[in-house]
Design a protein around this motif. Structure first.
Motif, PDB file in Angstrom:
ATOM      1  N   ASN A   1     -31.720 -13.328 104.725  1.00  0.00           N
ATOM      2  CA  ASN A   1     -30.894 -14.104 103.807  1.00  0.00           C
ATOM      3  C   ASN A   1     -29.408 -13.870 104.037  1.00  0.00           C
ATOM      4  N   ALA A   2     -29.063 -12.664 104.516  1.00  0.00           N
ATOM      5  CA  ALA A   2     -27.651 -12.366 104.796  1.00  0.00           C
ATOM      6  C   ALA A   2     -27.117 -13.265 105.903  1.00  0.00           C
ATOM      7  N   LEU A   3     -27.970 -13.587 106.885  1.00  0.00           N
ATOM      8  CA  LEU A   3     -27.557 -14.489 107.965  1.00  0.00           C
ATOM      9  C   LEU A   3     -27.239 -15.868 107.405  1.00  0.00           C
ATOM     10  N   LEU A   4     -28.059 -16.329 106.466  1.00  0.00           N
ATOM     11  CA  LEU A   4     -27.823 -17.643 105.861  1.00  0.00           C
ATOM     12  C   LEU A   4     -26.496 -17.649 105.106  1.00  0.00           C
ATOM     13  N   GLU A   5     -26.222 -16.585 104.372  1.00  0.00           N
ATOM     14  CA  GLU A   5     -24.980 -16.523 103.606  1.00  0.00           C
ATOM     15  C   GLU A   5     -23.757 -16.387 104.509  1.00  0.00           C
ATOM     16  N   ARG A   6     -23.902 -15.556 105.558  1.00  0.00           N
ATOM     17  CA  ARG A   6     -22.741 -15.244 106.399  1.00  0.00           C
ATOM     18  C   ARG A   6     -22.493 -16.295 107.471  1.00  0.00           C
ATOM     19  N   ARG A   7     -23.572 -16.779 108.073  1.00  0.00           N
ATOM     20  CA  ARG A   7     -23.418 -17.667 109.229  1.00  0.00           C
ATOM     21  C   ARG A   7     -24.107 -19.015 109.079  1.00  0.00           C
ATOM     22  N   GLY A   8     -24.738 -19.237 107.938  1.00  0.00           N
ATOM     23  CA  GLY A   8     -25.510 -20.477 107.776  1.00  0.00           C
ATOM     24  C   GLY A   8     -24.685 -21.724 108.032  1.00  0.00           C
ATOM     25  N   ALA A   9     -23.497 -21.766 107.430  1.00  0.00           N
ATOM     26  CA  ALA A   9     -22.655 -22.959 107.583  1.00  0.00           C
ATOM     27  C   ALA A   9     -22.249 -23.164 109.035  1.00  0.00           C
ATOM     28  N   LEU A  10     -21.843 -22.087 109.711  1.00  0.00           N
ATOM     29  CA  LEU A  10     -21.432 -22.195 111.117  1.00  0.00           C
ATOM     30  C   LEU A  10     -22.578 -22.696 111.987  1.00  0.00           C
ATOM     31  N   ILE A  11     -23.764 -22.149 111.766  1.00  0.00           N
ATOM     32  CA  ILE A  11     -24.925 -22.506 112.591  1.00  0.00           C
ATOM     33  C   ILE A  11     -25.324 -23.966 112.376  1.00  0.00           C
ATOM     34  N   ILE A  12     -25.440 -24.360 111.119  1.00  0.00           N
ATOM     35  CA  ILE A  12     -25.871 -25.736 110.822  1.00  0.00           C
ATOM     36  C   ILE A  12     -24.837 -26.748 111.307  1.00  0.00           C
ATOM     37  N   ARG A  13     -23.576 -26.475 111.048  1.00  0.00           N
ATOM     38  CA  ARG A  13     -22.521 -27.415 111.470  1.00  0.00           C
ATOM     39  C   ARG A  13     -22.504 -27.589 112.979  1.00  0.00           C
ATOM     40  N   ARG A  14     -22.624 -26.471 113.704  1.00  0.00           N
ATOM     41  CA  ARG A  14     -22.572 -26.557 115.165  1.00  0.00           C
ATOM     42  C   ARG A  14     -23.785 -27.296 115.720  1.00  0.00           C
ATOM     43  N   LEU A  15     -24.946 -27.039 115.151  1.00  0.00           N
ATOM     44  CA  LEU A  15     -26.146 -27.747 115.608  1.00  0.00           C
ATOM     45  C   LEU A  15     -26.036 -29.239 115.321  1.00  0.00           C
ATOM     46  N   CYS A  16     -25.411 -29.573 114.214  1.00  0.00           N
ATOM     47  CA  CYS A  16     -25.235 -30.996 113.890  1.00  0.00           C
ATOM     48  C   CYS A  16     -24.352 -31.689 114.923  1.00  0.00           C
ATOM     49  N   VAL A  17     -23.358 -30.974 115.423  1.00  0.00           N
ATOM     50  CA  VAL A  17     -22.486 -31.536 116.465  1.00  0.00           C
ATOM     51  C   VAL A  17     -23.245 -31.671 117.777  1.00  0.00           C
ATOM     52  N   LEU A  18     -24.045 -30.662 118.098  1.00  0.00           N
ATOM     53  CA  LEU A  18     -24.716 -30.625 119.407  1.00  0.00           C
ATOM     54  C   LEU A  18     -25.974 -31.489 119.470  1.00  0.00           C
ATOM     55  N   LEU A  19     -26.648 -31.655 118.328  1.00  0.00           N
ATOM     56  CA  LEU A  19     -27.970 -32.289 118.365  1.00  0.00           C
ATOM     57  C   LEU A  19     -28.085 -33.547 117.498  1.00  0.00           C
ATOM     58  N   ASP A  20     -27.004 -34.042 116.923  1.00  0.00           N
ATOM     59  CA  ASP A  20     -26.990 -35.197 116.028  1.00  0.00           C
ATOM     60  C   ASP A  20     -27.323 -34.745 114.611  1.00  0.00           C
ATOM     61  N   ALA A  21     -26.345 -34.900 113.740  1.00  0.00           N
ATOM     62  CA  ALA A  21     -26.435 -34.388 112.377  1.00  0.00           C
ATOM     63  C   ALA A  21     -27.613 -34.978 111.604  1.00  0.00           C
ATOM     64  N   GLU A  22     -27.800 -36.282 111.709  1.00  0.00           N
ATOM     65  CA  GLU A  22     -28.888 -36.912 110.951  1.00  0.00           C
ATOM     66  C   GLU A  22     -30.241 -36.354 111.379  1.00  0.00           C
ATOM     67  N   ARG A  23     -30.414 -36.196 112.663  1.00  0.00           N
ATOM     68  CA  ARG A  23     -31.678 -35.669 113.185  1.00  0.00           C
ATOM     69  C   ARG A  23     -31.932 -34.253 112.674  1.00  0.00           C
ATOM     70  N   VAL A  24     -30.888 -33.427 112.684  1.00  0.00           N
ATOM     71  CA  VAL A  24     -31.023 -32.044 112.221  1.00  0.00           C
ATOM     72  C   VAL A  24     -31.375 -32.006 110.743  1.00  0.00           C
ATOM     73  N   TYR A  25     -30.683 -32.795 109.935  1.00  0.00           N
ATOM     74  CA  TYR A  25     -30.933 -32.777 108.492  1.00  0.00           C
ATOM     75  C   TYR A  25     -32.305 -33.343 108.144  1.00  0.00           C
ATOM     76  N   ARG A  26     -32.728 -34.353 108.856  1.00  0.00           N
ATOM     77  CA  ARG A  26     -34.071 -34.903 108.611  1.00  0.00           C
ATOM     78  C   ARG A  26     -35.146 -33.840 108.865  1.00  0.00           C
ATOM     79  N   GLU A  27     -34.999 -33.113 109.990  1.00  0.00           N
ATOM     80  CA  GLU A  27     -36.004 -32.113 110.349  1.00  0.00           C
ATOM     81  C   GLU A  27     -35.992 -30.948 109.364  1.00  0.00           C
ATOM     82  N   LEU A  28     -34.791 -30.503 108.999  1.00  0.00           N
ATOM     83  CA  LEU A  28     -34.701 -29.419 108.015  1.00  0.00           C
ATOM     84  C   LEU A  28     -35.324 -29.835 106.689  1.00  0.00           C
TER      85      LEU A  28
END
Length: 727
Positions: free
Chosen positions: A428-455
């Motif tokens: 859970n600490a990873l989600l709090e500390r790095r969650g935003a960075l990880i999700i945002r970067r994946l959205c840039v690299l893999l298409d945001a809509e696709r990432v959010y749909r899968e999540l």
């Protein structure tokens, strides 16, 4: 033996063992003359008898002066033999060489002198006994007596002269002995060995380069010697060999590469720098020969990239770039798995620079040998996921690029998101500390809509309700605040008029239902204001807890950001956006009046132009009265207030049955309430059992039970439950 006594007068034999050097010297001259006469007569049997006499009665004698006389006598006999000495060397040399180990330093000195004189006589024939002589000289070079050392140095120079002028020297027979001696630590022996290596390498007919792998490690070992002179000599020898390697068409790079890899990890700075310099040259020169050793070489280079010495870092980085630029093929022996294994191991290195280069290597392999890398995916995936917790943001960003490169196909994309959710669940600490960075970067690299749909798809069926709520809160906050997600925010704004927007909105709805504040903000973002108001009205006392209020407070602050500028501008038309106003007033009614969020929202609502909120107006708004119809943007579609399409029923807009989706939301919230109650009961039972154990005493006399306390509702802080995310 009897023949020898008859040949050599007794007086000569007595003088040969005299304590005075002059008498022994005169006796030796007599022996030389006698042997010369026997040689001229061709009487080799008597010569052999004389040599045996000198050996057994003198050199092997327990008397020191006898041993000295025997040595000088053997040298004199060799001089007397002259050209015939070679055939008697097998008899003469063993007792002389044996005397190098004598306890008496003077005997050792005379042994050196004797062998020097013998060598001068036999010259080239000496070569056939070279290994024995070299071994003896090696020991003498470390002798404790300076006179013996001096004599040994003179002998050593003579032997070197003999070897360099001979065409009979066998390097093949000598190398095993040299290899054996290279690990000796004595500084005098090391100087002796380096001297011989340098001399032999200077002889054109002797191919020392071909045997370099046999003693290369020993030379590198000398680079860390405490003696500056030895380090300098070893470095000079290595530099000469490296130059020869550059000019040689045929070199055994493989065996030497193994040695260099080991030495590149030496604790000694000079050794590391020399090793990495050699590796750099090998990468430039080695070509196909080095392909099987690429993994080992990489394993040596990567740690050096972060070396404390700048000159080592510079060479290591240059070598790393050159190695990565070589496009080797697995069919040629290039081991993708071995390279990945090295990169994986170095991802745990304490130095950021090394971890970064390891990730660059994985990226390079993915781009060149994708199928081979994916075949090893199970071996490296866990390490790549752990790297998301790296303290360095740069490392995390590179890890995400690697993950994105792996997830290009649908299967691996799904696996990545599943593993990522699992990682967040476990850490859970990873989600709090790095969650935003990880999700945002994946959205840039893999298409945001696709990432959010899968999540969303994964979280919809998440069994851990606390985690699901926390994760949805995090995703919702990222959705509302990240500039990288502006496209999907714009898509959601069209949920009531656009098929793609509607589909995306509904794909998020079920999982967003894990958090009441997330679903409210999603509806406001999608301009489904009537449904947002319905969701707010559906909230129960249990839903409005500390978690909800914290999330609501954050959302009110977000309403004042540029992202929600469109919503604030819609407040200029209160007649058209009645349900928006009702939703916002619903939110303000849930906020404590003393809170900052309450004051912010109240101030905002005070700026809304005055408008009558009577029941007739609301009914006219929701029924799609022609008097309130307006065009939505330039699509040609007609909408009533709050973006509701004309002609639709009260609960169905753009094909969305909001009543049905509201029921889903309420069912999900019911599951969360039941889960919270279950957890509260479990905690209460656990606390009660502990209190009973602490209070109860076997022999305690119980007094009258106190009267029941006045029941009070728990304070707001006591109602704090699980699943709150701190961002």
């Amino acid at each position: 033996m009897a023949d020898a006594f008859s040949v050599i007068p007794a007086a000569v034999l007595r003088n040969l063992s005299d304590k005075l050097y002059e008498k022994r010297k005169l006796a030796a001259y007599e022996v030389e003359g006698i042997v010369r006469q026997l040689t001229a007569a061709g009487d080799h049997d008597k010569i052999t008898a004389v040599i045996n006499l000198l050996t057994h009665e003198y050199t092997y004698s327990p008397q020191t002066n006898h041993r000295k006389g025997g040595l000088i006598g053997l040298a004199a006999a060799t001089v007397g033999l002259s050209a015939e000495a070679a055939q008697h060397l097998e008899q003469i040399l063993p007792p002389v060489i044996n005397s190098f180990s004598d306890q008496d330093s003077r005997v050792r000195y005379y042994a050196c002198e004797a062998l020097y004189n013998i060598a001068k006589v036999v010259r080239g024939e000496f070569i056939f006994h070279f290994n024995k002589i070299f071994d003896a000289l090696c020991k003498l070079s470390a002798d404790s007596d300076p006179n013996v050392q001096s004599a040994a140095h003179l002998l050593d120079r003579l032997v070197k002269d003999i070897v360099t002028e001979s065409d009979q020297f066998s390097i093949e027979e000598f190398i095993p002995l040299l290899r054996e001696r290279m690990n000796v630590l004595n500084p005098y022996v090391r100087q002796f060995l380096v001297g011989w290596i340098t001399v032999l390498d200077s002889v054109p007919d002797i191919d020392m380069l071909g045997f370099l792998p046999d003693f290369l490690d020993g030379l590198f070992n000398m680079l860390s010697d405490s003696s500056h002179e030895i380090r300098q000599q070893a470095d000079s020898a290595l530099s000469e060999f490296l130059q020869e390697i550059k000019n040689s068409p045929s070199v055994d790079y493989g065996r030497m590469a193994e040695i260099l890899v080991q030495r590149a990890a030496s604790p000694d700075e000079f050794t590391r720098w020399t090793a990495i310099t050699w590796i750099n040259e090998f990468v430039k020169l080695g070509g196909d020969q080095l392909v099987p050793y690429y993994a080992d070489i990489l394993g040596a280079i990567l740690p050096c990239i972060a070396d404390k010495e700048e000159k080592i870092r510079v060479v290591a980085r240059e070598t790393n770039e050159e190695l990565r630029a070589i496009k080797a093929d697995p069919a040629e022996g290039f081991d993708v798995g071995a390279i990945l294994s090295i990169a994986k191991r170095q991802l745990s290195n304490e130095h950021e620079a090394t971890r970064i280069e390891s990730l660059h290597w994985i990226s390079t392999l993915l781009s060149r040998h994708r199928s081979e890398v994916l075949s090893f995916l199970n071996d490296i995936l866990d390490t790549l996921l752990k790297a998301l917790s790296d303290p360095s943001d740069q490392v995390v960003l590179l890890v995400l690029e690697v993950h994105a490169a792996i997830a290009k196909d649908e299967y691996n994309f799904r696996q990545l998101v599943v593993f990522l959710v699992h990682k967040f669940r476990m850490d859970n600490a990873l989600l709090e500390r790095r969650g935003a960075l990880i999700i945002r970067r994946l959205c840039v690299l893999l298409d945001a809509e696709r990432v959010y749909r899968e999540l969303s798809k994964i979280l919809e069926g998440e069994a851990d309700l606390d985690f699901a709520s926390t994760m949805v809160q995090a995703l919702n906050l990222i959705l509302l605040t990240s500039s990288e997600l502006s496209d999907i925010r714009n898509l959601l704004k069209l949920s009531l008029v656009n098929a793609a927007g509607k589909d995306f909105f509904l794909s998020l709805y079920s999982s967003w239902s894990h958090s009441s504040m997330a679903i409210i903000s999603l509806c406001l973002l999608a301009q489904a204001y009537q449904h947002a108001s319905s969701v707010i009205q559906s909230l129960t006392e249990e839903d409005i807890n500390v978690i909800f209020l914290v999330q609501l407070d954050k959302f009110i602050h977000l309403l004042e950001t540029p992202i929600f500028a469109y919503l604030r501008l819609q407040l200029l038309e209160p007649g058209r956006y009645t349900w928006l106003l009702k939703a916002l007033y619903g939110l303000i009614m849930l906020l404590p009046q003393q809170s900052t969020a309450f004051k912010i929202l109240r101030t905002r609502l005070k700026t809304v132009p005055s408008y009558s909120f009577n029941q007739e107006q609301i009914q006219r708004t929701s029924s799609g009265s022609p008097s309130t119809q307006t065009d939505y943007m330039s699509t040609g579609l007609h909408f009533s207030e709050d973006g509701i399409m004309d002609g639709d029923s009260h609960n169905v807009h753009n094909g969305i049955n909001f009543e049905s989706w509201l029921q889903r939301f309420e069912q999900m919230q019911l599951q969360h309430r039941l889960h919270s109650k279950s957890q509260a009961r479990a905690r209460s039972i656990s606390i009660s059992s502990k209190e009973v154990k602490e209070i109860q005493k076997p022999e305690e006399v119980r007094g009258p039970s106190p009267g029941p306390e006045i029941s009070r509702p728990p304070s707001r802080s006591s109602r704090k439950g699980p699943g709150q995310l701190h961002l």
